[in-house]
Design a protein around this motif. Structure first.
Motif, PDB file in Angstrom:
ATOM      1  N   ASP A 100       0.822  -1.219   0.000  1.00  0.00           N
ATOM      2  CA  ASP A 100       0.000   0.000   0.000  1.00  0.00           C
ATOM      3  C   ASP A 100       0.857   1.271   0.000  1.00  0.00           C
ATOM      4  O   ASP A 100       0.353   2.376   0.173  1.00  0.00           O
ATOM      5  N   GLU A 119      -1.780  13.800  -0.633  1.00  0.00           N
ATOM      6  CA  GLU A 119      -2.286  13.179   0.599  1.00  0.00           C
ATOM      7  C   GLU A 119      -3.797  12.921   0.483  1.00  0.00           C
ATOM      8  O   GLU A 119      -4.299  11.877   0.894  1.00  0.00           O
ATOM      9  N   PHE A 120      -4.523  13.885  -0.104  1.00  0.00           N
ATOM     10  CA  PHE A 120      -5.975  13.733  -0.275  1.00  0.00           C
ATOM     11  C   PHE A 120      -6.281  12.563  -1.211  1.00  0.00           C
ATOM     12  O   PHE A 120      -7.137  11.733  -0.924  1.00  0.00           O
ATOM     13  N   ALA A 122      -4.333  10.023  -1.915  1.00  0.00           N
ATOM     14  CA  ALA A 122      -3.899   8.773  -1.267  1.00  0.00           C
ATOM     15  C   ALA A 122      -4.967   8.269  -0.296  1.00  0.00           C
ATOM     16  O   ALA A 122      -5.263   7.067  -0.251  1.00  0.00           O
ATOM     17  N   ARG A 123      -5.562   9.175   0.487  1.00  0.00           N
ATOM     18  CA  ARG A 123      -6.620   8.789   1.418  1.00  0.00           C
ATOM     19  C   ARG A 123      -7.837   8.245   0.666  1.00  0.00           C
ATOM     20  O   ARG A 123      -8.446   7.260   1.081  1.00  0.00           O
ATOM     21  N   GLU A 124      -8.155   8.912  -0.470  1.00  0.00           N
ATOM     22  CA  GLU A 124      -9.299   8.495  -1.290  1.00  0.00           C
ATOM     23  C   GLU A 124      -9.120   7.077  -1.821  1.00  0.00           C
ATOM     24  O   GLU A 124     -10.069   6.289  -1.866  1.00  0.00           O
ATOM     25  N   GLY A 126      -6.719   4.789  -0.784  1.00  0.00           N
ATOM     26  CA  GLY A 126      -6.249   3.798   0.177  1.00  0.00           C
ATOM     27  C   GLY A 126      -4.793   3.406   0.027  1.00  0.00           C
ATOM     28  O   GLY A 126      -4.452   2.228   0.162  1.00  0.00           O
ATOM     29  N   TRP A 127      -3.906   4.375  -0.228  1.00  0.00           N
ATOM     30  CA  TRP A 127      -2.471   4.088  -0.238  1.00  0.00           C
ATOM     31  C   TRP A 127      -1.703   5.185   0.501  1.00  0.00           C
ATOM     32  O   TRP A 127      -2.250   6.254   0.768  1.00  0.00           O
ATOM     33  N   LYS A 128      -0.450   4.896   0.812  1.00  0.00           N
ATOM     34  CA  LYS A 128       0.380   5.867   1.543  1.00  0.00           C
ATOM     35  C   LYS A 128       1.514   6.359   0.648  1.00  0.00           C
ATOM     36  O   LYS A 128       2.204   5.547   0.035  1.00  0.00           O
TER      37      LYS A 128
END
Length: 579
Positions: A100, A119-120, A122-124, A126-128
């Motif tokens: 991920d 960052e937004f 990635a959150r949407e 599901g990864w980092k």
């Protein structure tokens, strides 16, 4: 991190690493303050520090690992985690994924808006994100995985084919249908993709021309035309008409040449396209000159002027009247040299007016006008009007005829600085050419300040530069030419054994071995001795003797010095100077 703080910290790291001297730091601080650009851009433009060294310095500053993406294979599903528009806008790209964790390379790690956007996303999804630092060349190499020119155009063609593939070439009576086709998304996308790839590839011109049953798209890069894509002939009329619409030209007029202009924002910067159409047998060709106004004007040093030639130009621009002439064939960079001179002269205390065909770059604080033969505004008639505008400095795009030459000479006699261009092969040919235009020799002798003749040669790609072998007969020719240098002319030649360079070819230079171009030039100034020769009747031998007495370095010698400095190759110089 604020720009000024980043500039200071980057500068400090480079000085600590011994890559910048204290003298260069002062010069760069002044350039940053004047241009308002990032220190990194100026360092790369002037070739003062290698891109890899700048990346390592920024890596140290931001505590981020370096990612070199040139020639790196990247899975399409990974790169598409970040949409192209977002990647282009914030200058970043996703290039690897482990579980991920997604590796994201950024050109500017100090851009907090870019980090927020990633960052937004990635959150949407599901990864980092794991951040790396990279440079512009590396990013461009990665962007090709979003889809090459051919694949993007192919996608648009698939959508367009069903609409009008059965029409081989739309006739005049079907103009209404053509207008509908031009408005369709596939054609608009195809033209946009052609424009974008040209700008990203640093092309100077785009040629779109019919060839038998096909339409060929060629880009001129570093002075050489390369075929980039071949389209089916049925799309030709729609592509040409789409360009005409963007340039505010008549799409139903195919019998006479037309000229227009397009301004677009590509990759976050403003780009102008000068458009010219030409009727051919049963079809039309269009050529677009790309004028990337965002790159800004370079200094004479950055263009390639050096040594006594650069000093001669600098001294001539300090005078308050007289003529500054730049000579050379089409495509030799004359206009760029004139704009650089204008930029140097441009200040609040001077009224600068230009008359151009056409206006290529917009200069703040300069009154720029464009000739228009349809309404009778020629170089000659426009120059008459300019003289009634209380000018201090006048730039006439080109001296083409007797009337313009006469007016330019008289303007420079009456307290004005006049800058212009002339089509001659070398500096020596400029004086006979003006005399052939019926300029009185005694007037000519009183007005010329300096004459510069120039050519453009390709620079060796700094990423794949390597040692080159030069045949013995060429080495002998170089030695003979440089043995005739005037006293002090060998100051720029590296001491010790001569080493020749070439580019091996890499992804950054499209495997040509060359990237960018540089001026090779010769120049002479007006002296009392030269004035006597002009008035006495232009003896060519006497002119050459006077140029030698002045210590003029010839164009060939200037080019060969650049060869020995590893800037270009022997082949480039000999090709440019063997007229």
């Amino acid at each position: 991190m604020p720009k000024s703080k980043l500039n200071i910290q980057l500068q400090d790291v480079l000085v600590a690493k011994g890559l910048l001297t204290a003298e260069k730091v002062q010069e760069l601080e002044q350039a940053v303050a004047t241009d308002g650009r990032q220190l990194e851009d100026i360092l790369l433009e002037r070739n003062l520090v290698k891109p890899a060294d700048i990346m390592q310095a920024k890596s140290q500053l931001f505590n981020m690992p370096v990612a070199d993406l040139v020639d790196k294979e990247m899975p399409r599903e990974v790169i598409q985690l970040i949409p192209y528009e977002l990647a282009e806008n914030y200058q970043l790209v996703a290039f690897d994924r482990q579980a991920d964790e997604v590796s994201v390379a950024m050109v500017n790690p100090g851009n907090f808006k870019a980090i927020e956007a990633i960052e937004f996303r990635a959150r949407e999804q599901g990864w980092k994100p794991k951040y790396f630092i990279t440079n512009t060349d590396s990013l461009k190499s990665a962007f090709k995985y979003y889809g090459s020119l051919s694949s993007e155009v192919k996608e648009a063609l698939t959508l367009a084919e069903g609409k009008f593939s059965e029409i081989p070439e739309l006739a005049e009576e079907e103009q209404g249908k053509l207008e509908e086709v031009v408005k369709t998304a596939p054609v608009a996308k195809m033209v946009a993709v052609i424009f974008r790839h040209a700008v990203e590839g640093a092309a100077s011109d785009i040629h779109i021309e019919p060839v038998q049953d096909e339409t060929r798209v060629r880009y001129r890069i570093d002075g050489v035309l390369h075929t980039s894509i071949v389209l089916p002939r049925y799309i030709h009329s729609a592509v040409i008409s789409r360009i005409k619409v963007l340039a505010n030209m008549k799409i139903d007029e195919t019998r006479v040449p037309q000229d227009g202009r397009i301004r677009l924002t590509i990759g976050g910067r403003s780009v102008d396209f000068r458009v010219s159409t030409m009727p051919l047998l049963g079809s039309e060709k269009v050529v677009l000159r790309i004028l990337d106004t965002a790159t800004g004007l370079k200094s004479f040093e950055e263009l390639g002027f050096a040594g006594s030639t650069a000093k001669l130009i600098d001294d001539s621009l300090k005078r308050t009247q007289g003529m500054f002439l730049v000579c050379g064939p089409t495509g030799s960079g004359k206009s760029t040299t004139l704009y650089t001179a204008l930029n140097k002269l441009n200040d609040e205390g001077s009224n600068i007016i230009t008359l151009e065909d056409p206006v290529e770059y917009y200069l703040e604080g300069v009154n720029q006008s464009q000739v228009n033969a349809e309404v009778g505004l020629t170089f000659a008639s426009g120059l008459r009007s300019i003289l009634r505008q209380d000018p201090d400095i006048i730039m006439v795009g080109e001296i083409r005829d007797i009337e313009t030459a006469d007016l330019a000479i008289h303007a420079s006699l009456t307290g004005h600085i006049v800058l212009s261009t002339l089509h001659t092969n070398d500096a020596l040919g400029s004086i006979p050419r003006l005399v052939d235009m019926h300029v009185e020799p005694f007037l000519l002798a009183s007005t010329i300040n300096v004459v510069v003749a120039q050519r453009l040669v390709r620079r060796i790609c700094r990423y794949c530069v390597t040692e080159a072998e030069v045949p013995a007969e060429l080495v002998d020719k170089i030695k003979k030419s440089l043995s005739e240098l005037p006293p002090g002319g060998d100051e720029q030649i590296p001491k010790g054994t001569w080493n020749f360079k070439k580019g091996q070819g890499c992804a950054r230079c499209n495997f040509t071995g060359y990237k960018g171009r540089v001026v090779i030039a010769e120049a002479f100034s007006n002296t009392h001795e030269l004035q006597q020769i002009i008035v006495a009747g232009l003896n060519p031998g006497a002119l050459r003797d006077e140029f030698k007495r002045q210590g003029m370095i010839t164009m060939e010698q200037d080019g060969l010095i650049k060869v020995l400095r590893g800037v270009t190759t022997v082949e480039e110089v000999l090709s440019a100077t063997n007229d």
